[in-house]
Motif scaffolding. Sequence first.
Motif, PDB file in Angstrom:
ATOM      1  N   LEU A  72       0.814  -1.223   0.000  1.00 22.61           N
ATOM      2  CA  LEU A  72       0.000   0.000   0.000  1.00 22.61           C
ATOM      3  C   LEU A  72       0.841   1.264   0.000  1.00 22.61           C
ATOM      4  O   LEU A  72       0.503   2.245  -0.642  1.00 22.61           O
ATOM      5  CB  LEU A  72      -0.966   0.003   1.187  1.00 22.61           C
TER       6      LEU A  72
ATOM      7  N   ALA B  93      -4.113  -6.789  -1.227  1.00 20.88           N
ATOM      8  CA  ALA B  93      -3.217  -5.843  -0.573  1.00 20.88           C
ATOM      9  C   ALA B  93      -2.297  -6.635   0.357  1.00 20.88           C
ATOM     10  O   ALA B  93      -2.743  -7.560   1.033  1.00 20.88           O
ATOM     11  CB  ALA B  93      -4.019  -4.829   0.222  1.00 20.88           C
TER      12      ALA B  93
ATOM     13  N   VAL C  36      -9.020  -0.309   2.412  1.00 21.79           N
ATOM     14  CA  VAL C  36      -8.690  -1.329   1.424  1.00 21.79           C
ATOM     15  C   VAL C  36      -9.962  -1.896   0.805  1.00 21.79           C
ATOM     16  O   VAL C  36     -10.067  -2.056  -0.412  1.00 21.79           O
ATOM     17  CB  VAL C  36      -7.836  -2.446   2.077  1.00 21.79           C
TER      18      VAL C  36
END
Length: 130
Positions: A55, A82, A95
């Motif tokens: 990220l 992720a 997310v």
Amino acid sequence: MSGKRILIVEDNELNLKLMRDLLQAYGYETAEARNGIEGLELARRLRPDLILMDLQLPEMDGLEAIRRLKSDPQTRQIRVYAVTAFAMKGDEEKVQGAGCDGYIAKPIDTRQLIRRVQEVLASHSTPETP
Ligand code: MN
């Protein structure tokens, strides 16, 4: 060989090497990018079966890259996981909000990572509903 292609987007060399070596050892074809823009470009060009997305990335962060992938009809069907420590409160919601298909926790546990990848790639992607 599985013939499946996985794109790793990660700016930390150690994590990148760890994931690349592991995935290749299991017969996956890998591609790698070290920032969000490069990741987006490679995703469009290579159409990988799965993207493992850090990220915190230079140029464009992983969340923005995921949002763009998931809002583009050409790339929205690519599964994106992720890979994150979820250091910040609210990361998990962010997310999910970006359209991510799931996540893998950092620090990376190699057995857990490979099991997760195998599960994801064994399942068919959900067909798009218009
Ligand atoms: Mn990073």
